[in-house]
Design a protein around this motif. Sequence first.
Motif, PDB file in Angstrom:
ATOM      1  N   ALA A   1       0.832  -1.208   0.000  1.00 41.92           N
ATOM      2  CA  ALA A   1       0.000   0.000   0.000  1.00 41.92           C
ATOM      3  C   ALA A   1       0.865   1.255   0.000  1.00 41.92           C
ATOM      4  O   ALA A   1       0.538   2.253  -0.665  1.00 41.92           O
ATOM      5  CB  ALA A   1      -0.929  -0.002   1.208  1.00 41.92           C
ATOM      6  N   VAL A   2       1.977   1.213   0.737  1.00 36.96           N
ATOM      7  CA  VAL A   2       2.883   2.366   0.758  1.00 36.96           C
ATOM      8  C   VAL A   2       3.532   2.551  -0.606  1.00 36.96           C
ATOM      9  O   VAL A   2       3.614   3.677  -1.119  1.00 36.96           O
ATOM     10  CB  VAL A   2       3.961   2.179   1.848  1.00 36.96           C
ATOM     11  N   LEU A   3       3.970   1.463  -1.198  1.00 37.76           N
ATOM     12  CA  LEU A   3       4.592   1.561  -2.519  1.00 37.76           C
ATOM     13  C   LEU A   3       3.606   2.117  -3.546  1.00 37.76           C
ATOM     14  O   LEU A   3       3.976   2.944  -4.395  1.00 37.76           O
ATOM     15  CB  LEU A   3       5.103   0.189  -2.951  1.00 37.76           C
ATOM     16  N   ALA A   4       2.352   1.670  -3.469  1.00 34.53           N
ATOM     17  CA  ALA A   4       1.331   2.157  -4.400  1.00 34.53           C
ATOM     18  C   ALA A   4       1.023   3.633  -4.180  1.00 34.53           C
ATOM     19  O   ALA A   4       0.733   4.369  -5.128  1.00 34.53           O
ATOM     20  CB  ALA A   4       0.058   1.329  -4.250  1.00 34.53           C
ATOM     21  N   ALA A   5       1.090   4.084  -2.919  1.00 33.55           N
ATOM     22  CA  ALA A   5       0.796   5.488  -2.598  1.00 33.55           C
ATOM     23  C   ALA A   5       1.913   6.414  -3.055  1.00 33.55           C
ATOM     24  O   ALA A   5       1.695   7.615  -3.248  1.00 33.55           O
ATOM     25  CB  ALA A   5       0.562   5.649  -1.105  1.00 33.55           C
ATOM     26  N   SER A   6       3.126   5.876  -3.209  1.00 28.32           N
ATOM     27  CA  SER A   6       4.265   6.616  -3.738  1.00 28.32           C
ATOM     28  C   SER A   6       4.522   7.947  -3.006  1.00 28.32           C
ATOM     29  O   SER A   6       4.541   9.019  -3.632  1.00 28.32           O
ATOM     30  CB  SER A   6       4.046   6.888  -5.238  1.00 28.32           C
ATOM     31  N   PRO A   7       4.733   7.907  -1.693  1.00 24.28           N
ATOM     32  CA  PRO A   7       4.964   9.162  -0.959  1.00 24.28           C
ATOM     33  C   PRO A   7       6.300   9.794  -1.321  1.00 24.28           C
ATOM     34  O   PRO A   7       7.279   9.111  -1.619  1.00 24.28           O
ATOM     35  CB  PRO A   7       4.962   8.701   0.503  1.00 24.28           C
ATOM     36  N   GLU A   8       6.314  11.109  -1.270  1.00 29.81           N
ATOM     37  CA  GLU A   8       7.546  11.857  -1.524  1.00 29.81           C
ATOM     38  C   GLU A   8       8.387  11.978  -0.267  1.00 29.81           C
ATOM     39  O   GLU A   8       9.589  12.239  -0.336  1.00 29.81           O
ATOM     40  CB  GLU A   8       7.187  13.246  -2.070  1.00 29.81           C
ATOM     41  N   ALA A   9       7.747  11.807   0.898  1.00 27.84           N
ATOM     42  CA  ALA A   9       8.459  11.846   2.175  1.00 27.84           C
ATOM     43  C   ALA A   9       7.860  10.802   3.104  1.00 27.84           C
ATOM     44  O   ALA A   9       6.646  10.580   3.101  1.00 27.84           O
ATOM     45  CB  ALA A   9       8.359  13.233   2.804  1.00 27.84           C
ATOM     46  N   ILE A  10       8.721  10.146   3.874  1.00 30.65           N
ATOM     47  CA  ILE A  10       8.281   9.218   4.913  1.00 30.65           C
ATOM     48  C   ILE A  10       8.739   9.800   6.242  1.00 30.65           C
ATOM     49  O   ILE A  10       9.922  10.108   6.427  1.00 30.65           O
ATOM     50  CB  ILE A  10       8.856   7.807   4.707  1.00 30.65           C
ATOM     51  N   VAL A  11       7.795   9.950   7.152  1.00 31.50           N
ATOM     52  CA  VAL A  11       8.079  10.508   8.469  1.00 31.50           C
ATOM     53  C   VAL A  11       7.752   9.441   9.504  1.00 31.50           C
ATOM     54  O   VAL A  11       6.635   8.926   9.539  1.00 31.50           O
ATOM     55  CB  VAL A  11       7.246  11.778   8.741  1.00 31.50           C
ATOM     56  N   ALA A  12       8.713   9.113  10.347  1.00 29.07           N
ATOM     57  CA  ALA A  12       8.520   8.061  11.342  1.00 29.07           C
ATOM     58  C   ALA A  12       8.677   8.603  12.750  1.00 29.07           C
ATOM     59  O   ALA A  12       9.361   9.597  12.993  1.00 29.07           O
ATOM     60  CB  ALA A  12       9.525   6.929  11.117  1.00 29.07           C
ATOM     61  N   SER A  13       8.016   7.922  13.661  1.00 25.97           N
ATOM     62  CA  SER A  13       8.263   8.133  15.082  1.00 25.97           C
ATOM     63  C   SER A  13       8.905   6.850  15.619  1.00 25.97           C
ATOM     64  O   SER A  13       9.585   6.152  14.901  1.00 25.97           O
ATOM     65  CB  SER A  13       6.964   8.460  15.813  1.00 25.97           C
ATOM     66  N   GLY A  14       8.662   6.539  16.845  1.00 31.09           N
ATOM     67  CA  GLY A  14       9.247   5.345  17.439  1.00 31.09           C
ATOM     68  C   GLY A  14       8.855   5.281  18.894  1.00 31.09           C
ATOM     69  O   GLY A  14       7.737   5.646  19.254  1.00 31.09           O
ATOM     70  N   MET A  15       9.787   4.884  19.744  1.00 31.30           N
ATOM     71  CA  MET A  15       9.478   4.763  21.172  1.00 31.30           C
ATOM     72  C   MET A  15      10.211   5.781  22.041  1.00 31.30           C
ATOM     73  O   MET A  15       9.936   5.912  23.202  1.00 31.30           O
ATOM     74  CB  MET A  15       9.819   3.360  21.659  1.00 31.30           C
ATOM     75  N   GLY A  16      11.178   6.472  21.484  1.00 30.64           N
ATOM     76  CA  GLY A  16      11.949   7.392  22.309  1.00 30.64           C
ATOM     77  C   GLY A  16      12.644   8.450  21.471  1.00 30.64           C
ATOM     78  O   GLY A  16      12.266   8.728  20.330  1.00 30.64           O
TER      79      GLY A  16
END
Length: 293
Positions: free
Chosen positions: A221-236
Amino acid sequence: MRRLILAPLIALACAAAPARAAIDITDDQGTPVHLDKPAARIVSLAPHITELLFAAGAGDKVVGAVQYSDYPEAAKKIPRVGGYTSIDMEKVAALKPDLVIAWKSGNRDAHLGKLRALGIPVFINEPRKIDDVAKSLAQIGKLAGTEAAGAAAAEAFRKRHAALAARYSSRPPVRVFYEAWNRPLMTVNGEHLIADVIRLCGGDNVFAKLPMLAPTIDVEAVLAASPEAIVASGMGEARPEWLDDWRQWTKLPAVAKGNLFYIPPDRIQRHTPRILDGAERLCGQLEEARARR
């Protein structure tokens, strides 16, 4: 004669004083909440609520909080009443709160029902937009009798929000995938507070139209959406290693352009004034993405 005139007025003023002290307010679920007087013993059932209480000048009234209530530093010393999904009801009752502030998306309805059955007023907090953080600050100030501090914090928040909106919201859009977690792979839809932060920065959430607030998706689904930026969080505070897992997909625009970004979760996932810290960081990252076109 003067005493005869003043006496009834004084009596009337005394009788009206308790009424003025009473608080009637509607929570974020649309439920009326009544307090005979401002709350002096408050239990917080979410880390972001604890932070809001301190920001609204009511930190000294918090007698209990859930795990991960770690900001500001003084919040770490507050007695714990379990986690937001595993509330220790006996500990809450033993603290004799005159108000519990709960989080609709995080707390269990069964727990909140039991608290109400004990006669404890429960106020539901559920911010969905950035503006709702200011609203929460004002509401909490009213509930805790720190109305001036809550209103001042709300106004300062609104001014900073407006300044960021004026600078970034009309910038050329950037297609963004927000990765809340990697296993399972999770994101947010357009109704989530984080999506409002993305919009503030001129971003376009590629999964905005999904029906669930925090949906689970797959890599395809991410590949199909083709985002120009990926923003991640995490645990800390540390950048999650799994953000770099996307580098294997070299044709993905976010990878090809080098737009893999990180924001500490407590700066963007908590519904508090610090979300504007995260917003400012995200806006800067999306500016980097625009510059790489």
